[in-house]
Design a protein around this motif. Structure first.
Motif, PDB file in Angstrom:
ATOM      1  N   GLU A 175       0.818  -1.217   0.000  1.00 26.75           N
ATOM      2  CA  GLU A 175       0.000   0.000   0.000  1.00 26.75           C
ATOM      3  C   GLU A 175       0.855   1.271   0.000  1.00 26.75           C
ATOM      4  N   PRO A 176       1.875   1.388   0.875  1.00 25.12           N
ATOM      5  CA  PRO A 176       2.732   2.575   0.769  1.00 25.12           C
ATOM      6  C   PRO A 176       3.413   2.702  -0.595  1.00 25.12           C
ATOM      7  N   LEU A 177       3.836   1.575  -1.163  1.00 25.55           N
ATOM      8  CA  LEU A 177       4.465   1.605  -2.484  1.00 25.55           C
ATOM      9  C   LEU A 177       3.488   2.077  -3.551  1.00 25.55           C
ATOM     10  N   PHE A 178       2.233   1.644  -3.446  1.00 26.09           N
ATOM     11  CA  PHE A 178       1.219   2.031  -4.431  1.00 26.09           C
ATOM     12  C   PHE A 178       0.986   3.543  -4.393  1.00 26.09           C
ATOM     13  N   TYR A 179       0.839   4.103  -3.187  1.00 27.82           N
ATOM     14  CA  TYR A 179       0.621   5.547  -3.071  1.00 27.82           C
ATOM     15  C   TYR A 179       1.869   6.328  -3.469  1.00 27.82           C
ATOM     16  N   PHE A 180       3.042   5.747  -3.238  1.00 28.78           N
ATOM     17  CA  PHE A 180       4.293   6.381  -3.632  1.00 28.78           C
ATOM     18  C   PHE A 180       4.347   6.579  -5.141  1.00 28.78           C
ATOM     19  N   GLY A 181       3.774   5.641  -5.868  1.00 27.80           N
ATOM     20  CA  GLY A 181       3.770   5.744  -7.327  1.00 27.80           C
ATOM     21  C   GLY A 181       2.572   6.457  -7.898  1.00 27.80           C
ATOM     22  N   SER A 182       1.438   6.454  -7.173  1.00 27.19           N
ATOM     23  CA  SER A 182       0.215   7.066  -7.718  1.00 27.19           C
ATOM     24  C   SER A 182      -0.101   8.428  -7.105  1.00 27.19           C
ATOM     25  N   THR A 183       0.473   8.757  -5.953  1.00 26.64           N
ATOM     26  CA  THR A 183       0.383  10.051  -5.255  1.00 26.64           C
ATOM     27  C   THR A 183      -1.029  10.657  -5.237  1.00 26.64           C
ATOM     28  N   PRO A 184      -1.956  10.090  -4.456  1.00 27.61           N
ATOM     29  CA  PRO A 184      -3.335  10.600  -4.421  1.00 27.61           C
ATOM     30  C   PRO A 184      -3.467  12.015  -3.872  1.00 27.61           C
ATOM     31  N   LEU A 185      -2.490  12.467  -3.057  1.00 28.07           N
ATOM     32  CA  LEU A 185      -2.571  13.825  -2.492  1.00 28.07           C
ATOM     33  C   LEU A 185      -1.860  14.862  -3.348  1.00 28.07           C
ATOM     34  N   GLY A 186      -1.367  14.466  -4.510  1.00 26.14           N
ATOM     35  CA  GLY A 186      -0.831  15.430  -5.469  1.00 26.14           C
ATOM     36  C   GLY A 186       0.653  15.690  -5.410  1.00 26.14           C
ATOM     37  N   ILE A 209      10.503  -0.943  -7.309  1.00 27.46           N
ATOM     38  CA  ILE A 209       9.562  -2.054  -7.133  1.00 27.46           C
ATOM     39  C   ILE A 209       8.112  -1.559  -7.139  1.00 27.46           C
ATOM     40  N   SER A 210       7.929  -0.233  -7.066  1.00 27.27           N
ATOM     41  CA  SER A 210       6.566   0.293  -7.070  1.00 27.27           C
ATOM     42  C   SER A 210       5.877   0.056  -8.407  1.00 27.27           C
ATOM     43  N   ALA A 211       6.656   0.020  -9.503  1.00 24.86           N
ATOM     44  CA  ALA A 211       6.060  -0.244 -10.815  1.00 24.86           C
ATOM     45  C   ALA A 211       5.410  -1.619 -10.846  1.00 24.86           C
ATOM     46  N   ALA A 212       6.080  -2.611 -10.241  1.00 22.08           N
ATOM     47  CA  ALA A 212       5.509  -3.960 -10.187  1.00 22.08           C
ATOM     48  C   ALA A 212       4.253  -3.987  -9.327  1.00 22.08           C
ATOM     49  N   VAL A 213       4.255  -3.197  -8.242  1.00 25.03           N
ATOM     50  CA  VAL A 213       3.102  -3.153  -7.351  1.00 25.03           C
ATOM     51  C   VAL A 213       1.904  -2.504  -8.040  1.00 25.03           C
ATOM     52  N   LEU A 214       2.153  -1.465  -8.844  1.00 25.82           N
ATOM     53  CA  LEU A 214       1.062  -0.826  -9.579  1.00 25.82           C
ATOM     54  C   LEU A 214       0.414  -1.797 -10.572  1.00 25.82           C
ATOM     55  N   GLN A 215       1.201  -2.761 -11.054  1.00 23.94           N
ATOM     56  CA  GLN A 215       0.674  -3.774 -11.965  1.00 23.94           C
ATOM     57  C   GLN A 215      -0.029  -4.905 -11.215  1.00 23.94           C
ATOM     58  N   ASP A 216       0.558  -5.345 -10.097  1.00 14.37           N
ATOM     59  CA  ASP A 216       0.002  -6.448  -9.307  1.00 14.37           C
ATOM     60  C   ASP A 216       0.339  -6.194  -7.843  1.00 14.37           C
ATOM     61  N   ILE A 217      -0.640  -5.699  -7.090  1.00 12.90           N
ATOM     62  CA  ILE A 217      -0.371  -5.263  -5.719  1.00 12.90           C
ATOM     63  C   ILE A 217       0.002  -6.413  -4.798  1.00 12.90           C
ATOM     64  N   SER A 218      -0.352  -7.628  -5.158  1.00 12.96           N
ATOM     65  CA  SER A 218      -0.103  -8.766  -4.272  1.00 12.96           C
ATOM     66  C   SER A 218       1.369  -9.148  -4.180  1.00 12.96           C
ATOM     67  N   VAL A 219       2.234  -8.619  -5.071  1.00  4.45           N
ATOM     68  CA  VAL A 219       3.650  -9.016  -5.065  1.00  4.45           C
ATOM     69  C   VAL A 219       4.512  -8.121  -4.182  1.00  4.45           C
ATOM     70  N   GLY A 220       3.949  -7.037  -3.637  1.00  4.28           N
ATOM     71  CA  GLY A 220       4.743  -6.016  -2.958  1.00  4.28           C
ATOM     72  C   GLY A 220       5.650  -6.538  -1.867  1.00  4.28           C
ATOM     73  N   ILE A 221       5.127  -7.323  -0.957  1.00  6.88           N
ATOM     74  CA  ILE A 221       5.905  -7.756   0.195  1.00  6.88           C
ATOM     75  C   ILE A 221       7.071  -8.645  -0.206  1.00  6.88           C
ATOM     76  N   PHE A 222       6.858  -9.467  -1.243  1.00  7.81           N
ATOM     77  CA  PHE A 222       7.906 -10.398  -1.671  1.00  7.81           C
ATOM     78  C   PHE A 222       8.991  -9.683  -2.479  1.00  7.81           C
ATOM     79  N   LYS A 223       8.600  -8.711  -3.290  1.00  7.83           N
ATOM     80  CA  LYS A 223       9.585  -7.908  -4.012  1.00  7.83           C
ATOM     81  C   LYS A 223      10.498  -7.178  -3.029  1.00  7.83           C
ATOM     82  N   MET A 224       9.909  -6.702  -1.933  1.00  3.96           N
ATOM     83  CA  MET A 224      10.697  -5.994  -0.940  1.00  3.96           C
ATOM     84  C   MET A 224      11.645  -6.945  -0.213  1.00  3.96           C
TER      85      MET A 224
END
Length: 506
Positions: free
Chosen positions: A112-123, A383-398
């Motif tokens: 989740e932190p990686l996803f927001y790091f790449g998508s930046t919902p707060l601008g 690794i955030s690019a991979a998370v944006l594609q498939d969020i379930s891989v985040g913990i293992f990529k890290m």
């Protein structure tokens, strides 16, 4: 006459719930396209027209819990005045944490932190230091006080009625102060209990789907096992076998045993990553995230997107989904937390169910989220690019970028299984309670039936639309149940005032 009435109600709630659940499963299997289209339309409608309702009700729950915990009612016990807690503080926190969050923390810990790091919902600028700070703030907001407040407004009155007034462990019981016992025993009460069953099924099915997706991702990253529908169906079948079996063993032999091991494994993984990861950054980030969370709590709690914009997508896909998921989990988590909370004071309950788990979530994301973001900001490992594609891989990529990462990844696979088993066996236990007039020791046969149906529903949702349909089923079940939870707050406060008045007359 009373026992016959109870038996009739129990059977009717059980039968109606079974029939509707089987019908939904059959629809998904026979016509997956129409089922998927309906789920998509329902998801869009609920987030568009009732998003404000999810936000408002969850804020009411937080305010109510803090008020009750700090009020003069805080000294009241959930049971007779001479009663004392049934479980030790550690076992109690272990069970409520496992039942209340389960596989969600593991699934989203780094992702989740990686996803927001790449998508930046707060601008903020994607990939910037501010983007990392915002990512941690939003994540902690989603997993902080709000979910546990939702559980508390169900668990607290249920425990109070069950152990202080010997009432049945049914969601409909909380309406007795508002509509009277006669209506609760009739069609109104049946409807409430059926809604509670569907909300529980929705929340647990979502978790089962998330756990399955992440287990499959982990097996692919570590052992090369492909991410296919067949593999995911086999994983679901394996999990169904485990959680149904442990539920049948009961609370002490099954649920408590697995929950205690959950906490031990959590501490091992957290300690290992804390030591091999960016220790100083973790400490600094956790402290800062706590401050950001507290300072932005009111603003974020009421933040909508009335004029559209980029935040609207984040609100619909994340915050509203989370709030609906927590509401859907409330009847199951609330009922189970109530079952294990006999003898505690109201103030002790609020501290243990609201404050301690929120701090636990903060610590969890402080370790996992910071370790993931450090790879992006300092080590320049994307690794955030991979998370944006498939969020379930985040913990293992890290994990695989840190010393001992393979061992921690394997241990994480075990934790995913045990976390979900603890959530699901608690859920099958509670579903069986709802189906047997709130019995604290429901029959094993009904645990088996509900365990199988939960797995079947998860299979159908994954086959017909994956994560989106899993999210939709939570949103659909949560909308009517959010209103039930508001009524629960009103009814419980009314009961506390009445009990206080009786005590003064004595």
């Amino acid at each position: 006459m009373a026992s016959n009435s109870s038996e009739t109600k129990s059977n009717s709630v059980y039968i109606v719930s079974l029939v509707i659940t089987i019908a939904v499963v059959a629809w998904g299997l026979v016509s997956p396209d129409s089922f998927g289209a309906f789920a998509k339309a329902l998801n869009g409608g609920l987030t568009k027209y009732y998003g404000w309702g999810y936000l408002l009700t969850m804020n009411i729950f937080v305010a109510f819990c803090l008020f009750i915990g700090c009020s003069r009612f805080g000294k009241m016990r959930l049971g007779p005045e001479d009663s004392r807690p049934e479980y030790s503080n550690l076992s109690w926190v272990a069970m409520l944490f496992s039942a209340g969050m389960g596989v969600g923390l593991v699934f989203y810990g780094a992702a989740e932190p990686l996803f927001y790091f790449g998508s930046t919902p707060l601008g903020a600028e994607p990939g910037s230091i501010q983007a990392a700070r915002d990512a941690m703030q939003i994540t902690v907001f989603h997993w902080g006080l709000h979910p546990w407040a939702g559980y508390s407004v169900i668990a607290l009155p249920l425990a109070y009625y069950q152990f202080r007034h010997n009432a049945p462990g049914l969601i409909s019981t909380i309406f007795i102060p508002l509509v009277g016992e006669e209506r609760v025993r009739g069609a109104f009460g049946k409807t409430v209990d059926i809604l509670a069953i569907f909300a529980t099924l929705a929340g647990l099915t979502t978790s089962l789907g998330l756990g399955t997706l992440q287990l499959n991702s982990g097996l692919k990253e570590l052992f090369g096992i492909p991410q296919t529908t067949i593999v995911q169906l086999l994983i679901i079948a394996f999990l169904v076998f485990l959680y149904t079996g442990s539920a049948v063993l009961g609370i002490d032999k099954g649920i408590k045993f697995v929950a205690d091991w959950n906490i031990r494994i959590c501490f091992v993984i957290m300690a290992a990553l804390f030591c091999v990861g960016p220790t100083l950054a973790i400490l600094n980030s956790t402290v800062m995230s706590f401050g950001d969370y507290i300072s932005g709590l009111i603003k974020e709690s009421f933040m909508t997107a009335p004029y559209g914009g980029g935040y609207e997508d984040h609100l619909r896909n994340w915050t509203l989904y989370y709030w609906a998921w927590w509401i859907a989990w409330a009847p199951f988590s609330g009922s189970f937390i109530a079952r294990i909370s006999r003898g505690r004071t109201i103030r002790e309950f609020i501290a243990g169910v609201l404050i301690v788990p929120a701090l636990g979530s903060l610590t969890w994301f402080g370790i996992f989220g910071t370790s993931a973001l450090k790879l992006e900001l300092v080590d320049k490992i994307n690794i955030s690019a991979a998370v944006l594609q498939d969020i379930s891989v985040g913990i293992f990529k890290m994990f695989l970028n840190y010393t001992g990462g393979f061992a921690m990844s394997v241990l994480m696979l075990v934790l995913i299984v045990t976390f979900f088993v603890t959530s699901a066996n608690s859920g099958t236990y509670v579903l069986s309670m709802y189906s047997t007039e709130g019995s604290l020791n429901p029959p094993k046969s009904k645990m088996f039936v509900w365990g199988i149906l939960m797995g079947a529903l998860a299979m159908v949702l994954l086959l017909t639309g994956g994560l989106q349909n899993l999210q939709t089923v939570s949103l659909a079940a949560a909308m009517p149940f959010s209103l039930i939870m508001v009524c629960s707050c009103v009814a419980f406060y009314k009961v506390l005032l009445s009990e206080e008045k009786k005590a003064q007359l004595k």
